[in-house]
Design a protein around this motif. Sequence first.
Motif, PDB file in Angstrom:
ATOM      1  N   ASN A 128     -36.646  -3.269  -4.734  1.00  0.00           N
ATOM      2  CA  ASN A 128     -38.006  -2.755  -4.889  1.00  0.00           C
ATOM      3  C   ASN A 128     -38.059  -1.234  -4.950  1.00  0.00           C
ATOM      4  N   GLU A 129     -36.905  -0.579  -5.045  1.00  0.00           N
ATOM      5  CA  GLU A 129     -36.853   0.879  -5.092  1.00  0.00           C
ATOM      6  C   GLU A 129     -36.660   1.362  -6.530  1.00  0.00           C
ATOM      7  N   ASP A 130     -36.995   2.624  -6.755  1.00  0.00           N
ATOM      8  CA  ASP A 130     -36.847   3.224  -8.085  1.00  0.00           C
ATOM      9  C   ASP A 130     -35.399   3.666  -8.266  1.00  0.00           C
ATOM     10  N   VAL A 131     -34.529   2.696  -8.472  1.00  0.00           N
ATOM     11  CA  VAL A 131     -33.095   2.955  -8.587  1.00  0.00           C
ATOM     12  C   VAL A 131     -32.775   3.427  -9.999  1.00  0.00           C
ATOM     13  N   GLY A 132     -31.922   4.421 -10.114  1.00  0.00           N
ATOM     14  CA  GLY A 132     -31.479   4.902 -11.416  1.00  0.00           C
ATOM     15  C   GLY A 132     -30.011   4.596 -11.641  1.00  0.00           C
ATOM     16  N   LEU A 133     -29.587   4.619 -12.890  1.00  0.00           N
ATOM     17  CA  LEU A 133     -28.175   4.396 -13.191  1.00  0.00           C
ATOM     18  C   LEU A 133     -27.303   5.468 -12.556  1.00  0.00           C
ATOM     19  N   ASP A 134     -27.807   6.689 -12.487  1.00  0.00           N
ATOM     20  CA  ASP A 134     -27.048   7.754 -11.836  1.00  0.00           C
ATOM     21  C   ASP A 134     -26.826   7.430 -10.358  1.00  0.00           C
ATOM     22  N   ASP A 135     -27.840   6.873  -9.712  1.00  0.00           N
ATOM     23  CA  ASP A 135     -27.706   6.488  -8.302  1.00  0.00           C
ATOM     24  C   ASP A 135     -26.614   5.430  -8.137  1.00  0.00           C
ATOM     25  N   LEU A 136     -26.628   4.433  -9.011  1.00  0.00           N
ATOM     26  CA  LEU A 136     -25.644   3.356  -8.922  1.00  0.00           C
ATOM     27  C   LEU A 136     -24.235   3.874  -9.191  1.00  0.00           C
ATOM     28  N   ALA A 137     -24.104   4.728 -10.193  1.00  0.00           N
ATOM     29  CA  ALA A 137     -22.785   5.270 -10.522  1.00  0.00           C
ATOM     30  C   ALA A 137     -22.253   6.136  -9.387  1.00  0.00           C
ATOM     31  N   ARG A 138     -23.130   6.928  -8.797  1.00  0.00           N
ATOM     32  CA  ARG A 138     -22.716   7.787  -7.683  1.00  0.00           C
ATOM     33  C   ARG A 138     -22.283   6.938  -6.488  1.00  0.00           C
ATOM     34  N   MET A 139     -23.031   5.882  -6.222  1.00  0.00           N
ATOM     35  CA  MET A 139     -22.681   4.997  -5.121  1.00  0.00           C
ATOM     36  C   MET A 139     -21.343   4.301  -5.369  1.00  0.00           C
ATOM     37  N   ALA A 140     -21.086   3.960  -6.647  1.00  0.00           N
ATOM     38  CA  ALA A 140     -19.865   3.232  -6.994  1.00  0.00           C
ATOM     39  C   ALA A 140     -18.676   4.154  -7.234  1.00  0.00           C
ATOM     40  N   GLY A 141     -18.930   5.442  -7.385  1.00  0.00           N
ATOM     41  CA  GLY A 141     -17.835   6.378  -7.600  1.00  0.00           C
ATOM     42  C   GLY A 141     -17.283   6.370  -9.008  1.00  0.00           C
ATOM     43  N   THR A 142     -18.142   6.135  -9.997  1.00  0.00           N
ATOM     44  CA  THR A 142     -17.710   6.161 -11.391  1.00  0.00           C
ATOM     45  C   THR A 142     -18.853   6.727 -12.218  1.00  0.00           C
ATOM     46  N   ASP A 143     -18.708   6.744 -13.547  1.00  0.00           N
ATOM     47  CA  ASP A 143     -19.815   7.202 -14.382  1.00  0.00           C
ATOM     48  C   ASP A 143     -20.627   6.000 -14.842  1.00  0.00           C
ATOM     49  N   ARG A 144     -21.846   6.257 -15.255  1.00  0.00           N
ATOM     50  CA  ARG A 144     -22.759   5.148 -15.520  1.00  0.00           C
ATOM     51  C   ARG A 144     -22.389   4.364 -16.774  1.00  0.00           C
ATOM     52  N   PHE A 145     -21.683   4.989 -17.717  1.00  0.00           N
ATOM     53  CA  PHE A 145     -21.298   4.267 -18.923  1.00  0.00           C
ATOM     54  C   PHE A 145     -20.272   3.180 -18.595  1.00  0.00           C
ATOM     55  N   ARG A 146     -19.232   3.556 -17.861  1.00  0.00           N
ATOM     56  CA  ARG A 146     -18.227   2.560 -17.489  1.00  0.00           C
ATOM     57  C   ARG A 146     -18.809   1.522 -16.531  1.00  0.00           C
ATOM     58  N   LEU A 147     -19.680   1.974 -15.641  1.00  0.00           N
ATOM     59  CA  LEU A 147     -20.302   1.036 -14.719  1.00  0.00           C
ATOM     60  C   LEU A 147     -21.126  -0.004 -15.477  1.00  0.00           C
ATOM     61  N   THR A 148     -21.900   0.439 -16.445  1.00  0.00           N
ATOM     62  CA  THR A 148     -22.728  -0.488 -17.216  1.00  0.00           C
ATOM     63  C   THR A 148     -21.866  -1.512 -17.947  1.00  0.00           C
ATOM     64  N   ARG A 149     -20.770  -1.051 -18.561  1.00  0.00           N
ATOM     65  CA  ARG A 149     -19.889  -1.985 -19.266  1.00  0.00           C
ATOM     66  C   ARG A 149     -19.264  -2.987 -18.301  1.00  0.00           C
ATOM     67  N   ALA A 150     -18.822  -2.502 -17.131  1.00  0.00           N
ATOM     68  CA  ALA A 150     -18.188  -3.392 -16.154  1.00  0.00           C
ATOM     69  C   ALA A 150     -19.193  -4.396 -15.599  1.00  0.00           C
ATOM     70  N   PHE A 151     -20.401  -3.935 -15.318  1.00  0.00           N
ATOM     71  CA  PHE A 151     -21.430  -4.820 -14.765  1.00  0.00           C
ATOM     72  C   PHE A 151     -21.799  -5.901 -15.783  1.00  0.00           C
ATOM     73  N   LYS A 152     -21.936  -5.496 -17.030  1.00  0.00           N
ATOM     74  CA  LYS A 152     -22.289  -6.468 -18.063  1.00  0.00           C
ATOM     75  C   LYS A 152     -21.165  -7.479 -18.264  1.00  0.00           C
ATOM     76  N   ALA A 153     -19.919  -7.019 -18.178  1.00  0.00           N
ATOM     77  CA  ALA A 153     -18.785  -7.937 -18.311  1.00  0.00           C
ATOM     78  C   ALA A 153     -18.750  -8.934 -17.159  1.00  0.00           C
ATOM     79  N   ALA A 154     -19.140  -8.483 -15.961  1.00  0.00           N
ATOM     80  CA  ALA A 154     -19.076  -9.346 -14.783  1.00  0.00           C
ATOM     81  C   ALA A 154     -20.247 -10.320 -14.704  1.00  0.00           C
ATOM     82  N   PHE A 155     -21.443  -9.874 -15.090  1.00  0.00           N
ATOM     83  CA  PHE A 155     -22.644 -10.681 -14.842  1.00  0.00           C
ATOM     84  C   PHE A 155     -23.446 -11.013 -16.101  1.00  0.00           C
TER      85      PHE A 155
END
Length: 225
Positions: free
Chosen positions: A132-159
């Motif tokens: 329910n929070e205003d989460v951004g891709l930058d927030d997710l990438a920072r939390m995961a320790g990668t950049d948002r482009f690779r994170l998006t590709r990995a997330f889409k591949a997984a789910f």
Amino acid sequence: MHHSTPGQVFLLEPGDIHDGHAPTPGGFTYSMLYLDPNWIERELRALFENAPACCQPGFSKVLMHDPALLEAIAQAFSALRESELRIVRQAARDTLLCQLTRHLKWRTLLNPDPRLPVLAQRVRGYLHAHFNEDVGLDDLARMAGTDRFRLTRAFKAAFGLAPHAYLIQLRLAKARHLLARGDLPADIAAALGFADQSHLGRWFRRTYGLTPAHYRRRCSNLPDV
């Protein structure tokens, strides 16, 4: 001189002049999306390992027939104009950037990160905990320790969905549960992080083909209040 027709993409580089004259006496309408050159250069450096010193995209053609690029522009235009969720706006811009640069000769994707499947799982857990929070891709990438482009590709591949699409579906699933128990759409929109009831309604109709109020009535037989 270039004459554009419906369905074509008109690409102008920074500094190019465009007169905008109509090709026919009846005139025409079009949508234009301006991209900050500094943003383009910064994002290209994050996405590509072989980006040259000046990595502004140089377009080989002014007019282009590229349905995928056209769709990406339309989605980005809509997301920005309608003040969509931050994660949706970022995803739309990233998709547009990837489509714009598909044909660049120097484009080489960064090497895959072996940690990404684990990071995708971590991001999924984060989305469930902060749906329910205003989460951004930058927030997710920072939390995961990668950049948002690779994170998006990995997330889409997984789910099977990009993070922004997964978050929307997660919110909509919770909205269905709350509607079924009789909660009001306006209260649900506020609780789940949608901008307002109309914002919830757009996504709900797009996904399920009926309004939240209609779904609530079908599930609970309660009148709208």
